[in-house]
Motif scaffolding. Structure first.
Motif, short mmCIF file in Angstrom:
data_model
loop_
_atom_site.label_atom_id
_atom_site.label_comp_id
_atom_site.label_asym_id
_atom_site.label_seq_id
_atom_site.Cartn_x
_atom_site.Cartn_y
_atom_site.Cartn_z
N THR A 27 0.84 -1.19 0.00
CA THR A 27 0.00 0.00 0.00
C THR A 27 0.88 1.25 0.00
OG1 THR A 27 -1.89 1.02 1.12
CG2 THR A 27 -0.19 0.09 2.52
N ASP A 28 0.26 2.40 -0.03
CA ASP A 28 0.96 3.68 0.07
C ASP A 28 0.06 4.66 0.81
OD1 ASP A 28 -0.89 4.29 -1.95
OD2 ASP A 28 0.58 4.04 -3.54
N THR A 31 -3.88 5.01 -0.01
CA THR A 31 -4.70 3.81 0.16
C THR A 31 -4.41 3.08 1.46
OG1 THR A 31 -3.05 2.58 -1.11
CG2 THR A 31 -4.92 3.45 -2.33
N ALA A 32 -3.79 3.77 2.40
CA ALA A 32 -3.37 3.12 3.64
C ALA A 32 -4.55 2.58 4.44
CB ALA A 32 -2.56 4.10 4.48
N GLY A 35 -5.51 -0.72 3.05
CA GLY A 35 -4.45 -1.66 3.38
C GLY A 35 -4.56 -2.17 4.81
N ARG A 53 4.13 -0.38 3.38
CA ARG A 53 3.62 0.93 2.97
C ARG A 53 4.76 1.69 2.28
NH1 ARG A 53 0.09 4.84 6.94
NH2 ARG A 53 0.04 6.73 5.65
N GLU A 56 4.41 6.45 -2.83
CA GLU A 56 3.52 6.40 -3.98
C GLU A 56 4.31 6.54 -5.28
OE1 GLU A 56 -0.22 8.93 -5.94
OE2 GLU A 56 0.47 9.37 -3.90
N ALA A 81 -2.78 -2.86 -3.07
CA ALA A 81 -3.76 -1.81 -2.79
C ALA A 81 -3.02 -0.48 -2.77
CB ALA A 81 -4.46 -2.07 -1.47
N THR A 82 -2.70 0.05 -3.96
CA THR A 82 -1.87 1.23 -4.12
C THR A 82 -2.60 2.30 -4.93
OG1 THR A 82 -0.86 0.16 -6.05
CG2 THR A 82 0.31 -0.02 -3.96
#
Length: 325
Positions: A27-28, A31-32, A35, A53, A56, A81-82
């Motif tokens: 994730t980043d 979208t944390a 995640g 994490r 991006e 999930a990014t």
């Protein structure tokens, strides 16, 4: 519907996660939240769960950092999930080659997760599989009310159905699911492409983008301020980023046009044409860019036969074939 149900559908029903398996969630910052929901559900399901994490990415199709790619290559189940898509990266491709089951969810939000992954995928899966089987032949022509008139070859190419079933080793797809897609033959596309829905990196289109296509490349973009943004994106990654890379047809009636490409490209009644990389699904062009462009109300001909009419799929029951789509 409980808050954890969509996350459970992603991990248990779509990816087949079982206790003790190695689950990696990438994730980043944007979208944390999603995640973290997936991480908590992975732990509840008894998986060996790891959340990374990362920073991006600047664009869809840009590779993740090497440590992330290395982790993807050894996990059994991977959820991307990014904010920007990692679907069309070598890191994702190598993970699947190593046997990982991978779900890509670029731009996913909690609202989208709840709306599109709260139920079952039976009809979406059947429609996607049928359509992937139907996308076989030679010449495709696409016409839209906005002015698209684009033709290309799909000879020798094999379509894939994004049906939400990612339970087999090496499986890959988007969640939410709902499309059939194929890589046009490089160099064969010609005509005019008018983008009037949304586009990766741009969101909802405020003024249609008119793209001149010759010899398989998007050569000239005209329109409002977003045309300048798209030209800058394409110039940054060179000629491969201009490749007409994909024809995708949406099959998910729960999806709606929001400006988030993950959902927009699944919307029943739309198609999308991608520019850039297609090396991970049957094409030959590698690029650090894959930009999906959503077209509204398309009419699609396959070898002269009507496949879509003003956004309406010509389904099997209308041809005396199998029912249940």
């Amino acid at each position: 519907m409980t808050k954890d149900r969509p996350a459970r559908i992603v991990l248990q029903e779509c990816l087949g996660l079982t206790p003790g398996q190695q689950l990696l969630i990438v994730t980043d910052d944007p979208t944390a939240g999603v995640g973290e929901l997936l991480r908590q559900e992975g732990i509840r399901l008894g998986a060996e769960t790891l959340l990374i994490r990362m920073t991006e990415r600047e664009n869809s199709g840009v590779e993740p950092p090497p440590p992330v790619a290395a982790a993807m290559a050894v996990a059994q189940v991977v959820v991307l999930a990014t904010a920007k898509s990692l679907s069309h990266t070598q890191a994702r491709h190598r993970a699947c080659q190593a046997g990982a089951r991978v779900a890509s969810m670029p731009g996913i939000t909690e609202d989208m997760l709840n709306r599109t992954l709260g139920g079952t995928y039976g009809d979406v899966a059947r429609r996607s599989r049928w359509l992937a089987g139907r996308l076989s032949g030679d010449q495709v022509r696409i016409i839209t009310p906005a002015g698209t008139d684009l033709s290309f070859s799909i000879a020798g190419r094999r379509a894939q159905g994004d049906d939400g079933d990612l339970t087999m080793p090496g499986a890959f797809g988007n969640l939410p699911a709902g499309e059939a897609y194929i890589a046009p033959v490089e160099g064969s596309a010609r005509g005019t492409l008018v983008v009037d829905g949304s586009m990766s990196g741009l969101g909802r289109i405020t003024e249609p983008l008119v793209i001149r296509v010759e010899n398989g490349l998007a050569l000239e973009v005209q329109g409002g301020p977003q045309a300048g943004e798209l030209n800058r994106l394409l110039s940054r990654y060179g000629q491969p980023a201009r490749n007409i890379a994909e024809l995708g047809i949406g099959t998910n009636p729960y999806a709606r046009l929001t400006g988030a490409i993950l959902e927009d490209e699944k919307m029943l009644g739309t198609i999308h044409i991608a520019l850039g990389d297609n090396s991970t699904f049957g094409g030959t062009v590698q690029a650090d860019s894959h930009l999906d462009a959503i077209l509204l109300s398309p009419t699609v001909y396959l070898d002269g036969t009507l496949l879509m009419d003003d956004g309406r799929l010509i389904l099997p029951e209308e041809k005396g074939e199998a029912h249940g789509l």
